[in-house]
Scaffold this motif. Structure first.
Motif, PDB file in Angstrom:
ATOM      1  N   TYR A  30       0.791  -1.213   0.000  1.00 54.54           N
ATOM      2  CA  TYR A  30       0.000   0.000   0.000  1.00 54.54           C
ATOM      3  C   TYR A  30       0.830   1.272   0.000  1.00 54.54           C
ATOM      4  N   THR A  31       0.197   2.327  -0.490  1.00 51.36           N
ATOM      5  CA  THR A  31       0.679   3.679  -0.227  1.00 51.36           C
ATOM      6  C   THR A  31       0.320   4.042   1.215  1.00 51.36           C
ATOM      7  N   GLY A  33       0.047   7.071   4.122  1.00 58.72           N
ATOM      8  CA  GLY A  33      -0.099   8.519   4.198  1.00 58.72           C
ATOM      9  C   GLY A  33      -0.324   9.008   5.616  1.00 58.72           C
ATOM     10  N   SER A  48       2.692  11.527   1.977  1.00 64.96           N
ATOM     11  CA  SER A  48       2.490  10.135   1.600  1.00 64.96           C
ATOM     12  C   SER A  48       3.775   9.565   1.029  1.00 64.96           C
ATOM     13  N   TRP A  50       5.142   5.927  -1.282  1.00 60.33           N
ATOM     14  CA  TRP A  50       4.790   4.692  -1.981  1.00 60.33           C
ATOM     15  C   TRP A  50       6.043   4.132  -2.622  1.00 60.33           C
ATOM     16  N   SER A  51       5.847   3.140  -3.520  1.00 59.67           N
ATOM     17  CA  SER A  51       6.972   2.370  -4.057  1.00 59.67           C
ATOM     18  C   SER A  51       8.053   3.293  -4.603  1.00 59.67           C
ATOM     19  N   PRO A  53      11.364   4.471  -2.704  1.00 57.01           N
ATOM     20  CA  PRO A  53      10.113   5.140  -2.315  1.00 57.01           C
ATOM     21  C   PRO A  53       9.991   6.537  -2.907  1.00 57.01           C
ATOM     22  N   THR A  55       7.809  10.199  -2.469  1.00 62.59           N
ATOM     23  CA  THR A  55       7.094  10.923  -1.426  1.00 62.59           C
ATOM     24  C   THR A  55       6.359  12.132  -1.997  1.00 62.59           C
ATOM     25  N   HIS A  99      -0.480   1.901  -5.339  1.00 58.90           N
ATOM     26  CA  HIS A  99       0.735   2.706  -5.241  1.00 58.90           C
ATOM     27  C   HIS A  99       0.578   3.956  -6.088  1.00 58.90           C
ATOM     28  N   TYR A 108      -8.154   6.647   0.601  1.00 64.79           N
ATOM     29  CA  TYR A 108      -7.470   5.732   1.515  1.00 64.79           C
ATOM     30  C   TYR A 108      -8.445   4.700   2.075  1.00 64.79           C
TER      31      TYR A 108
END
Length: 121
Positions: A30-31, A33, A48, A50-51, A53, A55, A99, A108
Motif C-alpha cells: 500500500y501507499t 499517508g 504520503s 509509496w513504491s 520510495p 514521497t 501505489h 485511503y
C-alpha cells in the motif's frame, strides 16, 4: 491494522517523530499517508510515501516534515521539525491499496487511530 503513536506537547520550533506500525500485508502493498485534523477543521493531507520510495507533501509542511518507511519494521514515520502552533492537530496514518500519489482522504482504505500533537507558542 494501523497503530499510530508519538504525539505530544512541544514548543514552537521543536521536533517530534510520529510512527505508524502496519500489518505486513498492508505495508508492502500500500501507499502510506499521514493526515491531520486541527480543531474545527477538516482532515487534511500531510504526506504520503509509496513504491520507490516516492514521497509527496502538502505545501504547508514541505521542507519541515519528512515521511519515511522502515520495511523491516513495517513502520512509516513522520519526522516533524520546526513545528509551528498551526501544526497542532490530531495526526492520522492511512493506507491505500494502490501505489501512487493520493492527497484525498476518500482514496485511503484503512485508517489508524489518531495521535495528538500540540505545539505551544
Amino acid at each position: 491494522q494501523l497503530q499510530a503513536c508519538g504525539g505530544g506537547l512541544v514548543q514552537a520550533g521543536g521536533s517530534l517523530r510520529l510512527s505508524c506500525a502496519a500489518s505486513r500485508d498492508i505495508f508492502k502493498m500500500y501507499t502510506m499517508g499521514w493526515f491531520r485534523q486541527g480543531p474545527g477543521k477538516e482532515r487534511d493531507f500531510v504526506a504520503s510515501i509509496w513504491s520507490g520510495p516516492t514521497t509527496d507533501y502538502a505545501d504547508s509542511v514541505k521542507g519541515r516534515f519528512t515521511i519515511s518507511r522502515d520495511n523491516a519494521k513495517n513502520t512509516v514515520y513522520l519526522q516533524m521539525n520546526s513545528l509551528k502552533p498551526e501544526d497542532t492537530a490530531i495526526y492520522y496514518c492511512a493506507a491505500r491499496a494502490i501505489h501512487g500519489p493520493a492527497t484525498t482522504r476518500v482514496l485511503y482504505d484503512y485508517w489508524g487511530q489518531g495521535t495528538e500533537v500540540t505545539v505551544s507558542s
